[in-house]
Design an enzyme around this catalytic site. Structure first.
Site, PDB file in Angstrom:
ATOM      1  N   GLU A 103       0.840  -1.211   0.000  1.00  0.00           N
ATOM      2  CA  GLU A 103       0.000   0.000   0.000  1.00  0.00           C
ATOM      3  C   GLU A 103       0.872   1.257   0.000  1.00  0.00           C
ATOM      4  O   GLU A 103       0.556   2.246  -0.659  1.00  0.00           O
ATOM      5  CB  GLU A 103      -0.943  -0.038   1.211  1.00  0.00           C
ATOM      6  N   GLU A 123      -3.690  -9.259   3.789  1.00  0.00           N
ATOM      7  CA  GLU A 123      -4.434  -8.915   5.010  1.00  0.00           C
ATOM      8  C   GLU A 123      -5.571  -9.880   5.288  1.00  0.00           C
ATOM      9  O   GLU A 123      -5.872 -10.195   6.442  1.00  0.00           O
ATOM     10  CB  GLU A 123      -4.998  -7.487   4.896  1.00  0.00           C
TER      11      GLU A 123
HETATM   12  C1  LIG Z   1       6.905 -13.451   3.839  1.00  0.00           C
HETATM   13  C2  LIG Z   1       7.281 -12.972   5.224  1.00  0.00           C
HETATM   14  C3  LIG Z   1       7.304 -11.483   5.289  1.00  0.00           C
HETATM   15  C4  LIG Z   1       8.717 -13.483   5.573  1.00  0.00           C
HETATM   16  O1  LIG Z   1       8.717 -14.893   5.622  1.00  0.00           O
HETATM   17  P1  LIG Z   1       9.992 -15.691   6.160  1.00  0.00           P
HETATM   18  O2  LIG Z   1      11.203 -15.183   5.494  1.00  0.00           O
HETATM   19  O3  LIG Z   1       9.660 -17.127   6.060  1.00  0.00           O
HETATM   20  O4  LIG Z   1      10.155 -15.273   7.680  1.00  0.00           O
HETATM   21  P2  LIG Z   1       9.133 -15.428   8.871  1.00  0.00           P
HETATM   22  O5  LIG Z   1       9.664 -16.436   9.816  1.00  0.00           O
HETATM   23  O6  LIG Z   1       7.756 -15.597   8.405  1.00  0.00           O
HETATM   24  O7  LIG Z   1       9.214 -13.986   9.542  1.00  0.00           O
HETATM   25  C5  LIG Z   1      10.390 -13.536  10.192  1.00  0.00           C
HETATM   26  C6  LIG Z   1       9.985 -12.830  11.460  1.00  0.00           C
HETATM   27  O8  LIG Z   1       9.293 -11.635  11.117  1.00  0.00           O
HETATM   28  C7  LIG Z   1       8.040 -11.582  11.772  1.00  0.00           C
HETATM   29  N1  LIG Z   1       7.101 -10.857  10.892  1.00  0.00           N
HETATM   30  C8  LIG Z   1       6.906 -11.057   9.602  1.00  0.00           C
HETATM   31  N2  LIG Z   1       6.016 -10.181   9.104  1.00  0.00           N
HETATM   32  C9  LIG Z   1       5.653  -9.405  10.145  1.00  0.00           C
HETATM   33  C10 LIG Z   1       4.765  -8.298  10.293  1.00  0.00           C
HETATM   34  N3  LIG Z   1       4.077  -7.808   9.240  1.00  0.00           N
HETATM   35  N4  LIG Z   1       4.623  -7.757  11.510  1.00  0.00           N
HETATM   36  C11 LIG Z   1       5.314  -8.230  12.573  1.00  0.00           C
HETATM   37  N5  LIG Z   1       6.183  -9.263  12.496  1.00  0.00           N
HETATM   38  C12 LIG Z   1       6.346  -9.840  11.298  1.00  0.00           C
HETATM   39  C13 LIG Z   1       7.649 -13.044  11.964  1.00  0.00           C
HETATM   40  O9  LIG Z   1       6.727 -13.167  13.002  1.00  0.00           O
HETATM   41  C14 LIG Z   1       9.002 -13.642  12.313  1.00  0.00           C
HETATM   42  O10 LIG Z   1       9.248 -13.353  13.664  1.00  0.00           O
HETATM   43  P3  LIG Z   1       9.949 -14.439  14.599  1.00  0.00           P
HETATM   44  O11 LIG Z   1      11.304 -14.669  14.006  1.00  0.00           O
HETATM   45  O12 LIG Z   1       9.095 -15.664  14.540  1.00  0.00           O
HETATM   46  O13 LIG Z   1       9.960 -13.796  15.937  1.00  0.00           O
HETATM   47  C15 LIG Z   1       6.298 -13.535   6.241  1.00  0.00           C
HETATM   48  O14 LIG Z   1       6.755 -13.289   7.535  1.00  0.00           O
HETATM   49  C16 LIG Z   1       4.922 -12.964   6.121  1.00  0.00           C
HETATM   50  O15 LIG Z   1       4.139 -13.423   5.326  1.00  0.00           O
HETATM   51  N6  LIG Z   1       4.628 -11.942   6.922  1.00  0.00           N
HETATM   52  C17 LIG Z   1       3.322 -11.356   7.005  1.00  0.00           C
HETATM   53  C18 LIG Z   1       3.121 -10.360   5.924  1.00  0.00           C
HETATM   54  C19 LIG Z   1       1.745  -9.759   6.041  1.00  0.00           C
HETATM   55  O16 LIG Z   1       0.774 -10.439   6.214  1.00  0.00           O
HETATM   56  N7  LIG Z   1       1.672  -8.442   5.947  1.00  0.00           N
HETATM   57  C20 LIG Z   1       0.445  -7.730   6.127  1.00  0.00           C
HETATM   58  C21 LIG Z   1       0.340  -7.236   7.525  1.00  0.00           C
HETATM   59  S1  LIG Z   1      -1.225  -6.462   7.869  1.00  0.00           S
HETATM   60  C22 LIG Z   1      -1.097  -4.978   7.081  1.00  0.00           C
HETATM   61  O17 LIG Z   1      -0.103  -4.685   6.487  1.00  0.00           O
HETATM   62  C23 LIG Z   1      -2.277  -4.100   7.220  1.00  0.00           C
HETATM   63  C24 LIG Z   1      -2.260  -2.923   6.621  1.00  0.00           C
HETATM   64  C25 LIG Z   1      -3.400  -2.005   6.769  1.00  0.00           C
HETATM   65  C26 LIG Z   1      -3.373  -1.473   8.149  1.00  0.00           C
HETATM   66  C27 LIG Z   1      -4.278  -0.344   8.271  1.00  0.00           C
HETATM   67  C28 LIG Z   1      -4.250  -0.024   9.683  1.00  0.00           C
HETATM   68  C29 LIG Z   1      -5.425   0.769   9.978  1.00  0.00           C
HETATM   69  C30 LIG Z   1      -5.836   0.427  11.360  1.00  0.00           C
HETATM   70  C31 LIG Z   1      -7.260   0.823  11.489  1.00  0.00           C
HETATM   71  C32 LIG Z   1      -7.811   0.218  12.682  1.00  0.00           C
HETATM   72  C33 LIG Z   1      -9.236   0.549  12.806  1.00  0.00           C
HETATM   73  C34 LIG Z   1      -9.683  -0.038  14.046  1.00  0.00           C
HETATM   74  C35 LIG Z   1     -10.788   0.695  14.639  1.00  0.00           C
HETATM   75  C36 LIG Z   1     -11.194  -0.071  15.800  1.00  0.00           C
HETATM   76  C37 LIG Z   1     -11.721   0.812  16.830  1.00  0.00           C
HETATM   77  O18 LIG Z   1     -12.696   1.515  16.547  1.00  0.00           O
HETATM   78  O19 LIG Z   1     -11.180   0.799  17.945  1.00  0.00           O
END
Ligand SMILES: CC(C)(COP(=O)(O)OP(=O)(O)OC[C@H]1O[C@@H](n2cnc3c(N)ncnc32)[C@H](O)[C@@H]1OP(=O)(O)O)[C@@H](O)C(=O)NCCC(=O)NCCSC(=O)/C=C/CCCCCCCCCCCCC(=O)O
Length: 719
Positions: A103, A123
């Site tokens: 994004e 997501e």
């Molecule tokens: C492909 C990967 C990125 C990497 O894979 P790989 O190389 O195999 O390694 P991993 O072992 O998976 O990961 C390594 C470590 O990194 C950590 N990790 C990975 N990604 C994240 C992340 N995004 N955040 C935190 N940590 C992350 C992982 O846990 C490992 O840690 P550890 O070694 O085990 O400790 C793969 O990791 C992967 O696929 N990651 C996820 C990618 C993903 O899904 N991204 C999307 C995230 S969600 C997002 O981006 C959302 C965006 C929009 C947000 C808008 C926000 C608005 C908020 C509004 C809220 C409104 C609420 C109102 C409610 C109210 O009214 O109160």
């Protein structure tokens, strides 16, 4: 954090810094806001490049932060400020651009990607939608159909596909940041409106209503009750039908519902659980980060039935050389052909060339002599497996790891038949083995930590989610299935039909209820095991299979229908009827109703109306209780292990986290109370009696699931 530097005098370079994936934590967002402002303010800066440290662009929002109070600058205004910038901003995408990372890139005016990068909006897999304007920008950029596909599935695309779809402007195999810097310099001062995606109209489609109707039906069919895919369709519909600002409002509204939902919590828990199982430990204290796996290059698979063939394919696709052994010539020829076909299909799907020249087929054990690791996958028969293990012990070089693919046989017993029991581990693959993601790695009493580390690493290289578990009948997955299936049988005795039980559990989210699943896998499989256990055997006096065995209630209904030759889909009849042997469409069978009526009459059972709620409580709570028992015994090390096993091996709906997460959501006290209630009604069913660990957790106030492991350490000594 984000670092700012000026390159070649006029290009501002912003580098996101938050290893390992440069997730958009509060500090990173603050860093972006500050550095973008700096770039806009410095007159020398004419254009900007955004990249990520360590050749990783950005893995999206920081998922861990979703559980707490959100701090730092919000993502959406930050992203809008980038698009509104009067100086061109170029995203230099290396590694990954996922979720909020993509994004962020979509807000930039240009996107340049490395050939090996992967992009996507995953997501939905976390129970959310791309709510940093991704659901509004992507359809405007690539059209509704392609955007719906990416947003509702969350699939990652390669840089090549991203280029073809129009997500990126250019793909390079050179240093992406250098290419982006040069490009940024070349577009300095050029007009930007045509590069601002929020200003694009959404490309029209022939029949928008029909398109969204079809998409909605598709996601509802496959979502199994998950709400995020439905919200994703609604958000894309807003992009197609509303002006940008109103679409954004709709995106925000939908996100607000998802963000606080139990499903989002469950899916985010599941994301971290999948990673947590890699940090395995054994009761001896040995664990993932202190043990070096043995080097493995050459492997062998013994027995080329359905499981063996799948394992050969999975090993080959992971880059291992494989000696594939089958002693029956005809079976060997058939297996060879089937494996080649599976490899060709797999390669086509992945867009690569098939890897079959790394397989050596053999009808004798001789070529196994110099392999590093063997997976025995012969028929599930201990005597046969013992024989194979004795042969392997004689032929293999010293130090070869011997693994058995079994769904529940005793690893210690098998290990005791070899001179090196420390080199024996169980590997419980799930059919089809080249497709199913789960692998239970089973350590016996004598399995060495290195053997476990090696099997876990092999599983990882095969693309499996591997879970290390202790040795007991059925290990974790099948052991927990037994009380679940028993409840399903008892419910039939008490008045339910297979359809009623299946429907309740399918509405809960399982792909198939227990009876449809049993028809698919073959009812005779369990029958054979029960006969071996001495359960499905008629009493010599009465000629009937007793309904009490070893002081516990036993239901012979499954045995009796097997005696009628009804084995499920393969015979065209089982709990349901099918058009023909091998047919797939299950239809309720009037024969079954008559059979159950007669059965109940014979045993003096008065049928009653069974509520779907009772089906769920009895089947699921009995399964959960067994889960607590495996934790109590240390067979499963942590609740995450059980949950990953059930989501990836037994089709437990991922948006419900897994059985132990579900127990936490329902409330441990309620689970215990309902189990006690059902145990009072069925005192001859011990699996309905709450186990000690469950009682203890309730007694100390039902701590949340992430505290159980800590509590268990203290409790294990007292249990
Ligand atoms: C492909 C990967 C990125 C990497 O894979 P790989 O190389 O195999 O390694 P991993 O072992 O998976 O990961 C390594 C470590 O990194 C950590 N990790 C990975 N990604 C994240 C992340 N995004 N955040 C935190 N940590 C992350 C992982 O846990 C490992 O840690 P550890 O070694 O085990 O400790 C793969 O990791 C992967 O696929 N990651 C996820 C990618 C993903 O899904 N991204 C999307 C995230 S969600 C997002 O981006 C959302 C965006 C929009 C947000 C808008 C926000 C608005 C908020 C509004 C809220 C409104 C609420 C109102 C409610 C109210 O009214 O109160």
């Amino acid at each position: 954090m984000a670092q700012f530097s000026r390159v070649s005098g006029s290009v501002g370079l912003i580098t996101l810094q938050n290893p390992p994936v440069n997730a958009l934590s509060a500090a990173v967002r603050q860093g972006i806001v500050d550095t973008v402002n700096k770039a806009l303010q410095e007159p020398e800066v004419k254009s900007v490049v955004i990249c990520g440290q360590n050749k990783v662009f950005c893995g999206g929002a920081d998922i861990k932060s979703f559980r707490g109070v959100m701090t730092g600058p919000p993502l959406i205004p930050m992203i809008h400020a980038i698009e509104a910038s009067t100086k061109p901003v170029v995203a230099a995408i290396e590694g990954i651009a996922l979720g909020g990372g993509l994004e962020l890139a979509l807000a930039c005016h240009y996107r340049i990607s490395h050939t090996k990068a992967r992009l996507g909006l995953p997501e939905v897999t976390l129970g959310l939608l791309p709510a940093a304007a991704g659901s509004q920008r992507l359809p405007r950029l690539i059209g509704i159909t392609a955007a719906l596909d990416l947003i509702t599935t969350g699939r990652h695309v390669t840089a090549a596909e991203a280029l073809q779809l129009g997500i990126v402007d250019h793909v390079t195999d050179q240093n992406t940041v250098d290419v982006a810097l040069k490009f940024a310099s070349s577009v300095a001062g050029k007009p930007l409106d045509a590069r601002r995606i929020s200003l694009y109209p959404c490309p029209p489609s022939d029949d928008t209503d029909a398109l969204f109707e079809e998409a909605m039906q598709r996601v509802r069919r496959s979502a199994r009750g998950a709400i995020a895919p439905v919200a994703c369709v609604q958000a894309v519909r807003a992009a197609a039908t509303l002006p940008y600002a109103q679409g954004l409002e709709r995106e925000k509204e939908l996100m607000a519902t998802l963000f606080t939902s139990g499903q989002a919590r469950a899916l985010q828990y599941s994301f971290f659980a999948q990673r947590a199982v890699g940090r395995w430990s054994m009761p001896s204290g040995a664990q993932w980060d202190t043990v070096e796996p043995l080097p493995v290059q050459k492997t062998a698979v013994i027995g080329l039935g359905t499981m063996g063939r799948g394992i050969v394919v999975a090993l080959t696709q992971a880059g291992f050389s494989v000696v594939a052994v089958e002693t029956h010539e005809k079976q060997l020829t058939q297996a060879k052909q089937a494996i080649e076909e599976m490899l060709i299909r797999g390669a086509k799907r992945r867009g690569v060339t098939p890897e079959h020249d790394t397989i050596t087929y053999s009808h004798s054990m001789e070529p196994v002599a110099n392999v590093d690791l063997v997976i025995e996958a012969v028929f599930e028969d201990m005597v046969l497996k013992e024989k194979v293990f004795q042969q392997l012990s004689a032929v293999c070089k010293p130090g070869t790891l011997l693994c058995t693919n079994t769904s529940g046989l005793d690893i210690d017993h098998l290990a005791s038949k070899t001179p090196n029991p420390e080199l024996v581990v169980g590997m419980h693959f799930f059919a089809p083995a080249h497709v199913m993601k789960l692998l239970e790695v089973v350590y016996g009493r004598q399995s060495s930590p290195r053997a476990v580390a090696t099997a876990m690493q092999l599983g990882k290289k095969m693309g499996k989610v591997s879970v290390a578990v202790g040795n007991c009948l059925g290990f974790v997955g099948n052991r927990m299935l037994k009380p679940y299936m028993n409840q399903a049988f008892f419910l039939l005795e008490e008045g339910a039909s297979p359809e009623l039980v299946d429907q309740a559990l399918e509405e809960f989210g399982f792909i198939m209820g227990p009876f449809r699943m049993s028809d698919l896998s073959g009812i005779d499989v369990g029958w054979r095991i029960r006969k071996e256990e001495g359960l499905a055997v008629p009493d010599q006096r009465t000629g009937q299979i007793p309904r009490m065995q070893k002081g516990c209630r036993y239901s012979p209904v499954g045995d009796l229908i097997c005696e009628q030759g009804r084995f499920g889909q393969k015979t065209g009849q089982g709990w349901y009827r099918y058009d023909k042997p091998g047919g797939r469409v299950a239809r309720p069978d009037p024969w079954m109703q008559t059979f159950l009526n007669q059965y109940r009459a014979t045993h003096g059972l008065v049928p009653r109306r069974i509520d779907p709620k009772e089906v769920l409580e009895r089947c699921l709570y009995a399964l959960i209780n067994e889960g607590f028992q495996t934790l109590e015994e240390g067979i499963a090390a942590a609740p995450e292990d059980i949950d990953v096993i059930y989501v990836f091996g037994y089709s437990w709906p991922q948006h419900r986290g897994g059985p132990m997460f579900y127990a936490d959501m329902v409330g441990l006290e309620k689970i215990m109370d309902r189990l006690e209630h059902y145990h009072q009604a069925h005192p001859d069913v011990p699996s309905l009696q709450p186990c000690n660990l469950l009682r203890k957790l309730v007694a100390i106030g039902s701590p949340p699931i992430h505290k159980w492991s800590q509590v268990m350490k203290t409790l294990r000594s007292q249990l």
